[in-house]
Design an enzyme around this catalytic site. Structure first.
Site, PDB file in Angstrom:
ATOM      1  CB  CYS A 343     -63.790 -21.215 -10.321  1.00 59.05           C
ATOM      2  SG  CYS A 343     -63.908 -19.678 -11.226  1.00 59.05           S
ATOM      3  N   GLY A 371     -60.315 -23.060 -14.182  1.00 63.52           N
ATOM      4  CA  GLY A 371     -59.328 -22.226 -13.499  1.00 63.52           C
ATOM      5  C   GLY A 371     -59.196 -22.698 -12.066  1.00 63.52           C
ATOM      6  CG  ASN A 555     -61.857 -17.860  -8.222  1.00 61.10           C
ATOM      7  OD1 ASN A 555     -61.856 -16.897  -7.461  1.00 61.10           O
ATOM      8  ND2 ASN A 555     -62.289 -17.768  -9.466  1.00 61.10           N
ATOM      9  CB  CYS A 557     -60.513 -14.326 -11.248  1.00 62.80           C
ATOM     10  SG  CYS A 557     -59.907 -15.045 -12.786  1.00 62.80           S
ATOM     11  CB  THR A 558     -59.462 -12.782  -5.965  1.00 60.73           C
ATOM     12  OG1 THR A 558     -59.886 -11.593  -6.648  1.00 60.73           O
ATOM     13  CG2 THR A 558     -58.008 -13.066  -6.253  1.00 60.73           C
ATOM     14  CD  GLU A 559     -64.254 -14.939  -9.786  1.00 64.29           C
ATOM     15  OE1 GLU A 559     -64.568 -15.680 -10.735  1.00 64.29           O
ATOM     16  OE2 GLU A 559     -63.086 -14.590  -9.562  1.00 64.29           O
ATOM     17  N   PRO A 742     -64.064 -11.385 -13.709  1.00 57.77           N
ATOM     18  CG  PRO A 742     -61.779 -11.827 -13.720  1.00 57.77           C
ATOM     19  CD  PRO A 742     -63.096 -12.432 -13.387  1.00 57.77           C
ATOM     20  CB  THR A 743     -66.777 -10.215 -17.748  1.00 53.29           C
ATOM     21  OG1 THR A 743     -66.472  -8.825 -17.702  1.00 53.29           O
ATOM     22  CG2 THR A 743     -67.628 -10.594 -16.557  1.00 53.29           C
ATOM     23  CB  ALA A 744     -60.989 -10.826 -19.684  1.00 56.32           C
ATOM     24  CB  ILE A 746     -68.219 -13.100 -21.816  1.00 52.03           C
ATOM     25  CG1 ILE A 746     -68.153 -12.547 -20.389  1.00 52.03           C
ATOM     26  CG2 ILE A 746     -67.868 -14.572 -21.863  1.00 52.03           C
ATOM     27  CD1 ILE A 746     -69.169 -13.184 -19.462  1.00 52.03           C
TER      28      ILE A 746
END
Length: 913
Positions: A343, A371, A555, A557-559, A742-744, A746
């Site tokens: 990120c 990202g 970033n 994904c907002t984390e 999110p780990t979509a 992995i």
């Protein structure tokens, strides 16, 4: 039972001569089947059954260890003879008899099938790229049989009946493997272990392709070790891998590879690696899975003083699936361009040159798989005066359109599309136009359909929403310092500017009811899924780095919540711990978790020094502050195994306990690393240096915001005092440590539920480059089997109701509660669990919220609750209308409804993970 090291020493010879790794769970399964066959389904799940099966396995393993202490080969018949013997000794004569009958029936079935095959030894030609060879049906059946015998609850006979009619003379070699894979895939919905069989076939296909690339290698027991050494040399020769990898002791690393760990993959995980992760030459992969993990480990250990030892340590962690690096690290570790970071957070200035420099930075960062989160608040609003041209500004919208098109144009080398999120503070005069950027109607020149957007909301705005007061919008060209303020300082300055506006001393401003703007935010969120709701003050008041600036955005994904300014682009390096691998019948194995986190933190810290930085400002920032983002995945898997419903206080409490231990071990690991390597450069003055840890910063937020607006939980179980003193004394290695992404993708690789998410559907269609197939919740299948409810009728019911078990009458209520899916859970439970995690996290978490039947009142309540509970950010709002079409894809996941369209895009998520 045997440890992993002990298991690796023993092989089991099957009746067809194939040797496979020993698996005690297969023995347990056979004993349970025999008991249930005699005593009925009421015996399922009983302590006696579990104890009996466990006892028999332990006796068998004890005998094996006595007779073959150094390892060896056990014949399947010997194991089964011992099962009979120990059943008899346990007084289970009837069960032993049932087991004997079971063996005899299966033996007869095998004999019958072999006779049929031998009677029809049809020959056919298999065509390779450069030659062809003659096969007979029994050759194919041997492949099927050897794959199926490795896993429970699968039938080689069942699979063979599907495969046989499709065989033909002249079949191409790749088509043959595809035939095996696709037929195994077709059975996954009725038995999840067929996913393992499909993965076995895919692995064999991959091995054949690697052998084609390296024709000097033969497929024998040393295939992996040979392929590893050759593939490293090959990658270096081709200019793909860094020459520094040649400095490792390749012989030592080759011996450390554990080929048996390939059996952990299910089909989706291995297909994901095959499609997009293995390194390729001329479109052909030249890496095997364990070679890939070792290559990644080597890339992360290049700067270590003990390279080989650390590479093996990193490899063992990755290949065990205890921890997985983020996608950019998996793509690029060990390569000549090691862009390993996930990120980048950038700050867009107000001048034309600064805006286009920011867009140029976007392009360069996106090119190398980063990202992006862009802070656009400093850019002046529509109608603002421009000194240079003596004209007026067109505002931020036209520039956001260019940013959108740049993300589309720069597609990360064809691997996936670029992804960016634009952030804007709620007081910006262009905020109302910003809210409409994702609408499907209106002027297309003022729409950004491919870019994400997020509101950056100060606490003062939320207070005025609660109090139903007015809110004033300004142009940053007249109130530029507001962007640099938060908390009480922001409130005082904002009120001062309102006074100036009322006195006519500001040229551009607009007064609007705060509630009206809030309702418009929620309306656009429901209609378009954007802008996301994120909160400025919690991100800053609780930031460990507030002494060095302001967090202006998150970033993609907002984390991630890191400081940005004109001279620094914030960078974060991500990876996630697989909670499922750390769960035992007694709960979280804390010693295992601690060891995993210690190594993971070291790996992530190494990324900072090894990383290829596309722009200089990113390198300056990352080396100065050394932020990382350790996250977690498999939370839903843990709840399934603990038999805890997602929407329960038990789940909330478990989230709290796991997160506290996770936070403690992560901070401790970074502190210990500081003792070895030194603390980060900007440590002095940080909250860490003051002994203010995440839970303490939550109290600071309550003080800043006012207790009337806070409903925080301060519960804690661990003693943090010693760790605080250590950090004060010797420092900490990383300015920021924990962030839940999110780990979509992995999560697909390691075969667990993604991140902190509830299960989206118990049954869904997955699409990839090889086609579509049904995926079913393996935990649901296991529970239904134990309850004696798994049959063809149940499979039909689950498919008919699209995985919604709540509508199937014969499923017990306790299972309906356990297997509720995302849209069946009140989203406030997600917020409650997230709030317990947030108090232990120095950054944020990527939190999707699901609502089956949204309404203005529900959304208002949900997001106000999220703010009052202290959440820093939220992510997508997922909503459904009356008609849904579910299609899960490795490239895109869409949920289409008649009234609502919410995009679940794996590609955007996986830029982070």
């Amino acid at each position: 039972m045997f440890s992993e090291e002990q298991v690796s020493k023993y092989q089991v010879t099957k009746r067809n001569g194939l040797a496979v790794p020993y698996d005690g769970q297969k023995v347990i399964g056979a004993v349970k089947k025999a008991v249930i066959a005699v005593k009925g389904s009421h015996a399922q799940g009983s302590q006696h059954l579990q104890h009996l099966a466990q006892s028999i396995v332990e006796q068998i393993e004890s005998k094996v260890q006595r007779t073959m202490p150094d390892g060896g080969i056990i014949h399947i018949e010997d194991i089964q003879d011992n099962v009979e013997l120990y059943l008899m000794r346990a007084g289970e004569q009837q069960v032993a008899r049932a087991y004997v009958i079971y063996r005899e029936e299966h033996s007869k079935n095998r004999q019958d099938l072999n006779i049929k095959i031998e009677d029809t030894l049809q020959e056919f030609t298999v065509v390779h790229r450069d030659n062809s060879e003659t096969w007979v049906e029994s050759d194919i059946y041997s492949l099927v049989s050897s794959a199926c015998e490795m896993y429970r609850e699968v039938s080689s006979e069942r699979l063979w009946k599907l495969i046989k009619p499709s065989l033909y003379d002249g079949i191409k070699f790749n088509e043959l493997w595809l035939l095996l894979i696709m037929n195994a895939r077709s059975l996954i919905a009725e038995e999840p272990n067929y996913s393992k069989v499909a993965a076995h076939f895919l692995l064999n296909k991959l091995k054949q392709e690697v052998l084609t690339t390296f024709p000097t290698i033969t497929q024998d027991d040393n295939l992996y070790r040979k392929a590893f050494r050759i593939s490293i040399d090959f990658g270096i020769e081709k200019g793909i891998l860094d020459n520094q990898l040649s400095k490792f002791d390749l012989e030592q690393l080759a011996e450390a590879i554990l080929p048996e760990r390939d059996r952990q993959f299910d089909y989706l995980g291995l297909q994901t690696l095959y499609d997009r992760y293995f390194l390729r030459s001329d479109e052909t992969p030249f890496e095997l899975p364990q070679v890939m993990f070792m290559r990644i480990a080597m890339g992360l250990a290049v700067n270590e003083s003990q390279q080989n030892r650390r590479a093996i340590e990193f490899y063992r962690l990755l290949s065990s699936f205890d921890f997985m690096c983020s996608t950019p690290t998996l793509f690029n570790s060990g390569t000549v361009r090691p862009q390993l970071s996930s990120c980048y957070l950038t700050h867009i200035g107000d001048s034309l040159s600064e805006i286009y420099q920011g867009l140029s930075d976007n392009a360069m960062l996106s090119k190398w798989a980063g990202g992006l989160g862009n802070d656009w608040t400093p850019v002046r609003a529509l109608g603002s005066f421009i000194n240079g041209t003596r004209g007026t500004s067109q505002g931020i919208i036209p520039f956001l359109k260019v940013a959108n098109d740049t993300a589309v144009a720069v597609n990360q080398g064809g691997k996936r599309k670029g992804a960016v999120c634009a952030y804007l503070e709620t007081w910006h005069l262009d905020i109302e136009d910003f809210l409409e950027l994702r609408k499907n109607t209106g002027d297309e020149r003022r729409r950004t359909h491919d870019m994400n957007t997020a509101n950056w909301i100060p606490d003062l705005f939320m207070k005025r929403v609660f109090l139903d007061q007015d809110w004033t919008l300004f142009s940053p060209s007249e109130v530029s310092d507001l962007h640099q303020l938060y908390g009480r300082e922001f409130e005082l300055r904002y009120e001062y500017y309102e006074e100036l506006a009322q006195a006519g001393r500001l040229k551009q401003y607009k007064s609007i009811r705060a509630k009206e703007l809030w309702q418009k935010m929620l309306s656009m969120l429901f209609e378009t899924g954007h802008p996301w709701i994120t909160f400025k003050d919690p991100c800053n008041v609780r930031s460990p780095q507030q002494h060095r600036g302001v967090v202006h955005s998150s970033n993609l994904c907002t984390e991630i919540t890191l400081n940005t300014n004109d001279d620094e682009i914030a960078v974060c390096n991500l990876g996630s711990v697989n909670l499922n691998n750390h769960w035992t019948i007694e709960g979280i194995d804390k010693e295992h978790l601690k060891n995993t986190i210690r190594t993971a933190i070291r790996m992530l810290d190494n990324v900072i020094d090894l990383n290829f930085y596309p722009v200089k400002k990113a390198k300056v920032s990352n080396l100065k502050h050394r932020p990382i983002g350790l996250g977690m995945m498999g939370y839903q898997d843990v709840l399934y195994r603990a038999k805890i419903s997602f929407d329960s206080i038990e789940a909330v409490e478990l989230s709290d306990r796991i997160s506290e231990a996770f936070s403690f071990y992560a901070i401790e690991a970074s502190a210990n690393l500081a003792v070895e390597r030194g603390c980060y450069d900007s440590f002095n003055g940080s909250l860490w240096q003051q002994g203010i840890f995440p839970l303490d910063s939550l109290r600071q937020l309550e003080k800043s915001r006012g207790s009337d607006y806070c409903t925080f939980n301060y519960q804690s179980e661990l003693d943090w005092s010693f760790l605080k003193e250590q950090v004060k004394k010797t420092g900490i290695r990383n300015s920021n440590i924990i962030a839940i992404a999110p780990t979509a993708t992995i999560a697909n690789i390691v075969g667990v539920c993604q991140s902190i998410e509830p299960t989206y559907q118990n049954l869904f269609v997955k699409s990839n480059l090889s086609g579509e197939f049904l995926v079913i919740n393996k935990y649901l299948v296991s529970e239904l089997k134990d309850a004696g409810l798994w049959d063809a009728s149940m499979i039909d019911d689950i498919q008919y109701y699209q995985g919604d078990v709540g509508r199937i009458d014969r499923i017990p209520n306790k299972l309906k509660a356990l297997f509720k899916t995302a849209f069946s859970i009140d989203p406030r439970w997600l917020v409650e669990a997230a709030s317990r995690r947030q108090k232990w996290i120095d950054q944020a978490q990527s939190l999707n919220l699901y609502m089956q039947e949204p309404s203005g009142m529900k959304l208002d309540n949900l997001y106000k609750t999220a703010w009052s509970r202290g959440l820093k950010t939220t992510y997508y709002l997922r909503s459904l209308a009356a008609t849904e079409v579910y299609t899960h894809s490795s490239d895109r996941v869409d949920v289409e409804a008649e009234q609502t369209l919410c995009r679940l895009d794996d590609l955007e998520c996986e830029v982070c993970q």
